[in-house]
Design a protein around this motif. Structure first.
Motif, PDB file in Angstrom:
ATOM      1  N   LEU A   1       0.718  -1.360  -0.143  1.00  0.00           N
ATOM      2  CA  LEU A   1      -0.241  -0.043  -0.600  1.00  0.00           C
ATOM      3  C   LEU A   1       0.620   1.582   0.076  1.00  0.00           C
ATOM      4  O   LEU A   1       0.504   2.323  -0.526  1.00  0.00           O
ATOM      5  CB  LEU A   1      -0.712  -0.412   1.410  1.00  0.00           C
ATOM      6  CG  LEU A   1      -2.204  -0.781   1.093  1.00  0.00           C
ATOM      7  CD1 LEU A   1      -2.961  -1.026   2.597  1.00  0.00           C
ATOM      8  CD2 LEU A   1      -2.856  -0.199  -0.208  1.00  0.00           C
ATOM      9  N   ARG A   2       2.197   0.691   0.923  1.00  0.00           N
ATOM     10  CA  ARG A   2       2.758   2.344   0.593  1.00  0.00           C
ATOM     11  C   ARG A   2       3.652   2.461  -0.747  1.00  0.00           C
ATOM     12  O   ARG A   2       3.566   4.024  -0.846  1.00  0.00           O
ATOM     13  CB  ARG A   2       3.855   1.719   1.361  1.00  0.00           C
ATOM     14  CG  ARG A   2       3.941   2.508   3.246  1.00  0.00           C
ATOM     15  CD  ARG A   2       4.442   2.112   3.856  1.00  0.00           C
ATOM     16  NE  ARG A   2       6.083   2.394   3.496  1.00  0.00           N
ATOM     17  CZ  ARG A   2       7.899   2.197   3.845  1.00  0.00           C
ATOM     18  NH1 ARG A   2       7.441   1.356   4.725  1.00  0.00           N
ATOM     19  NH2 ARG A   2       8.444   2.659   3.234  1.00  0.00           N
ATOM     20  N   ARG A   3       3.806   1.406  -1.729  1.00  0.00           N
ATOM     21  CA  ARG A   3       4.252   1.884  -2.246  1.00  0.00           C
ATOM     22  C   ARG A   3       2.843   2.503  -3.242  1.00  0.00           C
ATOM     23  O   ARG A   3       3.600   3.038  -4.728  1.00  0.00           O
ATOM     24  CB  ARG A   3       4.103   0.077  -3.438  1.00  0.00           C
ATOM     25  CG  ARG A   3       5.183   0.503  -4.991  1.00  0.00           C
ATOM     26  CD  ARG A   3       6.018  -1.088  -5.056  1.00  0.00           C
ATOM     27  NE  ARG A   3       7.259  -1.090  -6.070  1.00  0.00           N
ATOM     28  CZ  ARG A   3       6.814  -1.700  -7.030  1.00  0.00           C
ATOM     29  NH1 ARG A   3       6.509  -2.539  -7.115  1.00  0.00           N
ATOM     30  NH2 ARG A   3       7.458  -1.285  -7.855  1.00  0.00           N
ATOM     31  N   TYR A   4       1.787   1.785  -3.773  1.00  0.00           N
ATOM     32  CA  TYR A   4       0.658   2.861  -4.300  1.00  0.00           C
ATOM     33  C   TYR A   4       0.501   4.088  -4.100  1.00  0.00           C
ATOM     34  O   TYR A   4       0.339   4.604  -4.909  1.00  0.00           O
ATOM     35  CB  TYR A   4      -0.164   1.338  -3.801  1.00  0.00           C
ATOM     36  CG  TYR A   4      -1.596   2.372  -4.794  1.00  0.00           C
ATOM     37  CD1 TYR A   4      -1.413   1.737  -6.080  1.00  0.00           C
ATOM     38  CD2 TYR A   4      -2.761   3.189  -4.183  1.00  0.00           C
ATOM     39  CE1 TYR A   4      -2.786   2.423  -7.057  1.00  0.00           C
ATOM     40  CE2 TYR A   4      -3.976   3.242  -4.644  1.00  0.00           C
ATOM     41  CZ  TYR A   4      -4.136   3.055  -5.931  1.00  0.00           C
ATOM     42  OH  TYR A   4      -4.953   3.594  -6.693  1.00  0.00           O
ATOM     43  N   LEU A   5       0.712   3.856  -3.193  1.00  0.00           N
ATOM     44  CA  LEU A   5       0.400   5.672  -2.013  1.00  0.00           C
ATOM     45  C   LEU A   5       1.461   6.522  -2.521  1.00  0.00           C
ATOM     46  O   LEU A   5       1.485   7.256  -4.032  1.00  0.00           O
ATOM     47  CB  LEU A   5       0.356   5.773  -0.646  1.00  0.00           C
ATOM     48  CG  LEU A   5      -0.858   4.726   0.319  1.00  0.00           C
ATOM     49  CD1 LEU A   5      -0.295   5.336   1.532  1.00  0.00           C
ATOM     50  CD2 LEU A   5      -1.833   5.221  -0.398  1.00  0.00           C
ATOM     51  N   ALA A   6       2.677   5.986  -3.203  1.00  0.00           N
ATOM     52  CA  ALA A   6       3.679   6.550  -3.342  1.00  0.00           C
ATOM     53  C   ALA A   6       3.738   6.317  -5.377  1.00  0.00           C
ATOM     54  O   ALA A   6       3.749   7.917  -5.861  1.00  0.00           O
ATOM     55  CB  ALA A   6       4.980   5.861  -3.680  1.00  0.00           C
ATOM     56  N   HIS A   7       3.127   6.049  -6.031  1.00  0.00           N
ATOM     57  CA  HIS A   7       3.238   6.010  -7.123  1.00  0.00           C
ATOM     58  C   HIS A   7       1.772   6.954  -7.692  1.00  0.00           C
ATOM     59  O   HIS A   7       1.815   6.967  -8.722  1.00  0.00           O
ATOM     60  CB  HIS A   7       2.779   4.919  -8.288  1.00  0.00           C
ATOM     61  CG  HIS A   7       4.004   3.978  -8.182  1.00  0.00           C
ATOM     62  ND1 HIS A   7       4.686   3.406  -7.268  1.00  0.00           N
ATOM     63  CD2 HIS A   7       4.698   4.389  -9.196  1.00  0.00           C
ATOM     64  CE1 HIS A   7       5.729   3.218  -7.194  1.00  0.00           C
ATOM     65  NE2 HIS A   7       5.574   3.698  -8.839  1.00  0.00           N
ATOM     66  N   LEU A   8       1.224   7.539  -6.494  1.00  0.00           N
ATOM     67  CA  LEU A   8      -0.803   7.984  -7.432  1.00  0.00           C
ATOM     68  C   LEU A   8      -0.297   9.796  -7.629  1.00  0.00           C
ATOM     69  O   LEU A   8       0.927  10.643  -6.701  1.00  0.00           O
ATOM     70  CB  LEU A   8      -1.086   8.533  -6.022  1.00  0.00           C
ATOM     71  CG  LEU A   8      -2.475   6.583  -5.724  1.00  0.00           C
ATOM     72  CD1 LEU A   8      -3.617   7.129  -4.490  1.00  0.00           C
ATOM     73  CD2 LEU A   8      -3.255   6.895  -7.403  1.00  0.00           C
ATOM     74  N   GLU A   9      -0.843  10.154  -8.464  1.00  0.00           N
ATOM     75  CA  GLU A   9      -0.653  11.397  -8.816  1.00  0.00           C
ATOM     76  C   GLU A   9      -1.278  12.115  -7.404  1.00  0.00           C
ATOM     77  O   GLU A   9      -2.623  12.166  -6.950  1.00  0.00           O
ATOM     78  CB  GLU A   9      -1.897  11.461 -10.182  1.00  0.00           C
ATOM     79  CG  GLU A   9      -1.237  10.939 -11.318  1.00  0.00           C
ATOM     80  CD  GLU A   9       0.619  11.216 -12.003  1.00  0.00           C
ATOM     81  OE1 GLU A   9       0.549  13.118 -11.248  1.00  0.00           O
ATOM     82  OE2 GLU A   9       1.030  11.008 -11.736  1.00  0.00           O
ATOM     83  N   PRO A  10      -0.053  13.194  -7.381  1.00  0.00           N
ATOM     84  CA  PRO A  10      -1.334  14.628  -6.352  1.00  0.00           C
ATOM     85  C   PRO A  10      -2.246  14.667  -6.185  1.00  0.00           C
ATOM     86  O   PRO A  10      -2.621  14.912  -5.045  1.00  0.00           O
ATOM     87  CB  PRO A  10       0.358  14.665  -5.952  1.00  0.00           C
ATOM     88  CG  PRO A  10       1.313  15.298  -7.264  1.00  0.00           C
ATOM     89  CD  PRO A  10       1.062  13.989  -7.563  1.00  0.00           C
ATOM     90  N   GLU A  11      -2.396  14.919  -7.090  1.00  0.00           N
ATOM     91  CA  GLU A  11      -4.097  15.817  -6.968  1.00  0.00           C
ATOM     92  C   GLU A  11      -5.294  14.201  -6.866  1.00  0.00           C
ATOM     93  O   GLU A  11      -6.340  14.410  -6.138  1.00  0.00           O
ATOM     94  CB  GLU A  11      -4.755  16.295  -8.514  1.00  0.00           C
ATOM     95  CG  GLU A  11      -4.550  15.536  -9.493  1.00  0.00           C
ATOM     96  CD  GLU A  11      -3.286  15.542 -10.178  1.00  0.00           C
ATOM     97  OE1 GLU A  11      -2.644  15.328 -11.272  1.00  0.00           O
ATOM     98  OE2 GLU A  11      -2.202  15.916  -9.661  1.00  0.00           O
TER      99      GLU A  11
END
Length: 320
Positions: free
Chosen positions: A21-31
């Motif tokens: 999940l940390r990896r997924y969050l790091a790959h999300l576009e900020p907006e």
């Protein structure tokens, strides 16, 4: 009101999906992260790198013919149970450094040794590394300086990247012996370790609990492991010895803590001095996250969308 969540404690048993999940969050576009999950750009802290380095210290001492510190061998748990608190105090120090640009120490190994001893004092344990014979400490320093340097560079990069408005994500796993009754005896479990967090973290924190059963945690632990030192040092691919999985992660007190606090929070401390931390559950008993270990280019759009919807619901609960 839509607000940005300041600090997320990402908690669960090992191999539950926290790191994915940390990896997924790091790959999300900020907006997207801000709109859907109420998160700023994530800055991520974790206690596992310290576990790995403490095990490396024990291994090197054993190779020297010296009595090991921290672990008696490669498959056992901590010699001193209060090391669960030592790890939390190391994370507290990392949190305090957010937004700074630390100067590189002359010896990264000595920097590591001093920090571990300081964290051990904070939980009432003996600062063993400072008591080593000087010749043994020098040999240990030479053996571990490169690895400690890598750790320092990783921490320095994280803390110096923090900006106001970022969301800090802190991951750690706790539990207790298989079959243990609630509440768990300290220093086992989340009740003890959450109590070791700095008040600054507690006042800013929310909890996202990634729910898996102990049996499923053990299965995924075996599935993810990559043998060798590279796997041992990896957040995504290290394995926890089976004896530790049963002795330290055979049960999980966080569901009990959430229930005791009314179903949507965790109470840390007692009486009027207690801190109440909002909590939400992400149900990962059916595996939503293991696919995230692969190259992001290969992530299935359907699985990614389903995961995102589940996370959005969980973070909406936290934001409320």
């Amino acid at each position: 009101m839509n607000r940005t969540i300041d600090t997320v404690l990402l908690l669960a048993l090992p191999a539950s999906g926290k790191s994915e999940l940390r990896r997924y969050l790091a790959h999300l576009e900020p907006e997207v992260a801000e709109r859907d999950l109420h998160l700023g750009p994530t800055v991520q802290l974790d206690d596992y790198p310290y576990v790995h380095l403490m095990r490396r210290i024990a291994q090197e001492l054993k190779l020297m013919g010296e009595h090991p510190i921290f672990f008696p061998d490669d498959v056992a748990t901590f010699i001193e149970p209060r090391e669960w608190g030592t790890l939390v105090h190391l994370v507290n120090e990392d949190y305090e450094l957010l937004g700074t640009a630390p100067d590189r120490p002359e010896s990264a190994a000595c920097w590591l040794f001093d920090r571990i001893d300081r964290a051990r004092r904070a939980v009432g344990a003996t600062p063993e590394l400072g008591r080593l014979d000087m010749s043994v400490r020098d040999r240990l320093k030479r053996a571990l300086d490169a690895e400690a340097g890598d750790a320092w560079e990783g921490i320095a990069a994280v803390v110096s990247s923090w900006r106001r408005g970022d969301t800090v994500v802190i991951e750690f796993a706790r539990g207790g012996p298989d079959g243990a009754a609630m509440p768990l005896d300290p220093p086992h479990g989340y009740a003890y370790s959450l109590g070791q967090l700095s008040q600054e973290i507690l006042d800013r924190a929310t909890i996202l609990y990634v729910w898996v059963t102990p049996e499923e945690s053990r299965r995924r632990n075996n599935e993810r492991v990559r043998p060798g030192r590279g796997g041992d040092a990896s957040i995504l691919h290290h394995g926890v010895p089976e004896s530790v999985m049963l002795g330290e992660y055979g049960t999980d007190d966080l569901p009990w803590l959430i229930e005791e606090a009314g179903g949507d929070a965790v109470r840390v401390g007692n009486g009027s001095a207690a801190t109440v931390i909002p909590a939400a559950v992400f149900d990962n008993r059916t595996d939503h996250t293991s696919f995230l270990r692969a190259d992001p280019e290969s992530w299935s759009p359907e699985r990614t969308a389903a995961l995102h919807a589940e996370l959005r619901a969980a973070f909406d609960r936290l934001n409320r």
